[in-house]
Enzyme design. Structure first.
Site, PDB file in Angstrom:
ATOM      1  N   ASN A 188      58.522 -52.681  15.646  1.00 51.42           N
ATOM      2  CA  ASN A 188      59.299 -51.458  15.814  1.00 51.42           C
ATOM      3  C   ASN A 188      59.256 -50.703  14.482  1.00 51.42           C
ATOM      4  O   ASN A 188      59.908 -51.111  13.529  1.00 51.42           O
ATOM      5  CB  ASN A 188      60.740 -51.823  16.215  1.00 51.42           C
ATOM      6  CG  ASN A 188      61.656 -50.616  16.264  1.00 51.42           C
ATOM      7  OD1 ASN A 188      61.198 -49.471  16.170  1.00 51.42           O
ATOM      8  ND2 ASN A 188      62.951 -50.869  16.424  1.00 51.42           N
ATOM      9  N   LYS A 190      60.423 -47.875  13.851  1.00 53.67           N
ATOM     10  CA  LYS A 190      61.627 -47.035  13.670  1.00 53.67           C
ATOM     11  C   LYS A 190      61.221 -45.626  13.222  1.00 53.67           C
ATOM     12  O   LYS A 190      60.141 -45.163  13.573  1.00 53.67           O
ATOM     13  CB  LYS A 190      62.607 -47.711  12.716  1.00 53.67           C
ATOM     14  CG  LYS A 190      62.931 -49.146  13.159  1.00 53.67           C
ATOM     15  CD  LYS A 190      64.111 -49.756  12.484  1.00 53.67           C
ATOM     16  CE  LYS A 190      64.337 -51.170  13.010  1.00 53.67           C
ATOM     17  NZ  LYS A 190      65.494 -51.836  12.433  1.00 53.67           N
ATOM     18  N   SER A 245      65.324 -59.094  10.566  1.00 53.10           N
ATOM     19  CA  SER A 245      64.776 -59.647   9.332  1.00 53.10           C
ATOM     20  C   SER A 245      63.736 -60.750   9.551  1.00 53.10           C
ATOM     21  O   SER A 245      63.683 -61.721   8.797  1.00 53.10           O
ATOM     22  CB  SER A 245      65.908 -60.144   8.420  1.00 53.10           C
ATOM     23  OG  SER A 245      66.751 -59.066   8.033  1.00 53.10           O
ATOM     24  N   GLU A 301      70.557 -49.566  16.896  1.00 57.16           N
ATOM     25  CA  GLU A 301      70.655 -48.303  16.140  1.00 57.16           C
ATOM     26  C   GLU A 301      70.929 -47.131  17.076  1.00 57.16           C
ATOM     27  O   GLU A 301      71.609 -46.181  16.704  1.00 57.16           O
ATOM     28  CB  GLU A 301      69.378 -48.099  15.304  1.00 57.16           C
ATOM     29  CG  GLU A 301      69.368 -49.045  14.106  1.00 57.16           C
ATOM     30  CD  GLU A 301      67.984 -49.502  13.666  1.00 57.16           C
ATOM     31  OE1 GLU A 301      66.974 -48.887  14.048  1.00 57.16           O
ATOM     32  OE2 GLU A 301      67.924 -50.516  12.931  1.00 57.16           O
ATOM     33  N   GLY A 307      67.579 -55.453   9.122  1.00 55.39           N
ATOM     34  CA  GLY A 307      67.359 -54.729   7.873  1.00 55.39           C
ATOM     35  C   GLY A 307      68.142 -55.273   6.687  1.00 55.39           C
ATOM     36  O   GLY A 307      68.224 -54.629   5.648  1.00 55.39           O
ATOM     37  N   HIS A 332      68.366 -50.240  21.696  1.00 50.30           N
ATOM     38  CA  HIS A 332      68.371 -50.786  20.336  1.00 50.30           C
ATOM     39  C   HIS A 332      69.732 -50.540  19.695  1.00 50.30           C
ATOM     40  O   HIS A 332      70.354 -49.500  19.929  1.00 50.30           O
ATOM     41  CB  HIS A 332      67.257 -50.131  19.506  1.00 50.30           C
ATOM     42  CG  HIS A 332      67.019 -50.830  18.212  1.00 50.30           C
ATOM     43  ND1 HIS A 332      67.833 -50.649  17.112  1.00 50.30           N
ATOM     44  CD2 HIS A 332      66.087 -51.743  17.846  1.00 50.30           C
ATOM     45  CE1 HIS A 332      67.395 -51.418  16.124  1.00 50.30           C
ATOM     46  NE2 HIS A 332      66.341 -52.091  16.539  1.00 50.30           N
ATOM     47  N   GLU A 365      68.977 -59.158  19.056  1.00 49.47           N
ATOM     48  CA  GLU A 365      68.975 -58.639  17.690  1.00 49.47           C
ATOM     49  C   GLU A 365      70.405 -58.552  17.168  1.00 49.47           C
ATOM     50  O   GLU A 365      71.081 -57.542  17.391  1.00 49.47           O
ATOM     51  CB  GLU A 365      68.335 -57.246  17.652  1.00 49.47           C
ATOM     52  CG  GLU A 365      66.879 -57.222  18.054  1.00 49.47           C
ATOM     53  CD  GLU A 365      66.122 -56.081  17.379  1.00 49.47           C
ATOM     54  OE1 GLU A 365      65.031 -56.349  16.874  1.00 49.47           O
ATOM     55  OE2 GLU A 365      66.635 -54.949  17.331  1.00 49.47           O
TER      56      GLU A 365
HETATM   57  P1  13P Z   1      64.184 -55.623  10.623  1.00 47.74           P
HETATM   58  O1  13P Z   1      63.052 -56.551  10.974  1.00 47.74           O
HETATM   59  O2  13P Z   1      63.798 -54.554   9.655  1.00 47.74           O
HETATM   60  O3  13P Z   1      65.422 -56.366  10.272  1.00 47.74           O
HETATM   61  O4  13P Z   1      64.522 -54.804  11.973  1.00 47.74           O
HETATM   62  C1  13P Z   1      64.694 -55.508  13.157  1.00 47.74           C
HETATM   63  C2  13P Z   1      64.769 -54.537  14.278  1.00 47.74           C
HETATM   64  O5  13P Z   1      65.739 -53.808  14.420  1.00 47.74           O
HETATM   65  C3  13P Z   1      63.632 -54.464  15.197  1.00 47.74           C
HETATM   66  O6  13P Z   1      63.929 -53.688  16.316  1.00 47.74           O
END
Ligand code: 13P
Length: 252
Positions: free
Chosen positions: A8, A10, A209, A95, A169, A93, A163
């Site tokens: 992803n 983002k 992560s 976010e 992150g 997601h 997640e």
């Molecule tokens: P990170 O791997 O940067 O922690 O992000 C995970 C994520 O949100 C994947 O959709």
């Protein structure tokens, strides 16, 4: 179960950066067998990347979708627009839930619309730090799954990603035991929402992560069918390494 590794990206990469990144990783990803490899760049790069990966084993996904097919929804992208362009779409997601106030009802409509258009949804669920600390993880996951999948017939193309928000992150991944336990719990929920066969068949990924350093430890756990990778999917060598590790697990 065939392992799936999805990247992803983002809200990162311009069109030219995305093109360069996919060119950098394509041959390394393509030569790895036995694993599904999906990259989810921003919408604006999907068409260009589709051409670059044509004929390879790398698959394409989008990061979001709206539920209406077309119309006066300024700025939105419909499932029909995506269906000729990519195979997968990330839905719900954390976010999107956090910054764009997506709730269970909206996520449900998006999953329904994605499946109707022939897209394979990657449904994300996960608890926030405060919920985790308050011992509410199980309740949160159960609620999110129920609302996301309410009145939707089981579809074998559905993928789920666990997640935990506190792991995204932060460089602080869930331990493989934690992730394995919660994913087992998601599977139990799927058995209740659908049946035992669906629960056994559905692919459930871990995200938060995931790096080249912890991928094997996580993916080798029995309940974990792959990874949804954020930051590390923007580094060609790291993402290739994660995919290779998944392939090695498949072969053992
Ligand atoms: P990170 O791997 O940067 O922690 O992000 C995970 C994520 O949100 C994947 O959709």
């Amino acid at each position: 179960m065939r392992i799936l590794i999805a990247g992803n990206w983002k809200m990162n990469t311009s069109l030219s950066e995305a093109v360069n990144l996919v060119k950098e990783m394509l041959s390394g990803l393509d030569e790895v067998t036995g694993v599904d490899k999906v990259i989810c760049p921003p919408f604006i790069s999907l068409a260009a990347i589709k051409e670059i990966i044509r004929g390879s084993s790398v698959k394409l996904g989008a990061q979001n979708v709206y539920f209406e097919e077309k119309g006066a929804y300024t700025g939105e992208i419909s499932p029909l627009m995506l269906s000729g362009l990519c195979e997968f779409v990330i839905v719900g997601h954390s976010e999107r839930r956090q910054y764009f106030k997506e709730n269970g009802e909206l996520v449900n409509k998006k999953i329904r619309a994605a499946l109707k258009a022939g897209l394979k949804p990657i449904l994300c669920v996960g608890e926030q730090l405060a919920e985790n600390e308050a011992g509410q993880t199980e309740a949160v996951i159960t609620r999110q799954l129920k609302s996301a999948l309410e009145n939707i017939a089981y579809n074998s193309e559905l993928v789920i990603a666990y997640e935990p928000v506190w792991a995204i992150g932060t460089g602080r991944a869930a331990t493989s035991e934690q992730a394995n336990n919660i994913i087992g719990l998601i599977r139990n929920n799927m058995a209740k929402l659908y049946n035992k066969e669906s629960a056994e068949q559905v692919r459930i990924l871990y995200g938060g992560s995931v790096t080249a350093a912890n991928a094997t430890e996580l993916i080798q756990k029995p309940e974990i069918d792959g990874a949804l990778v954020g930051g590390a999917s923007l580094k060609a060598n790291d993402f290739i390494s994660i995919v290779k590790q998944a392939s090695a697990i498949t072969q053992t």
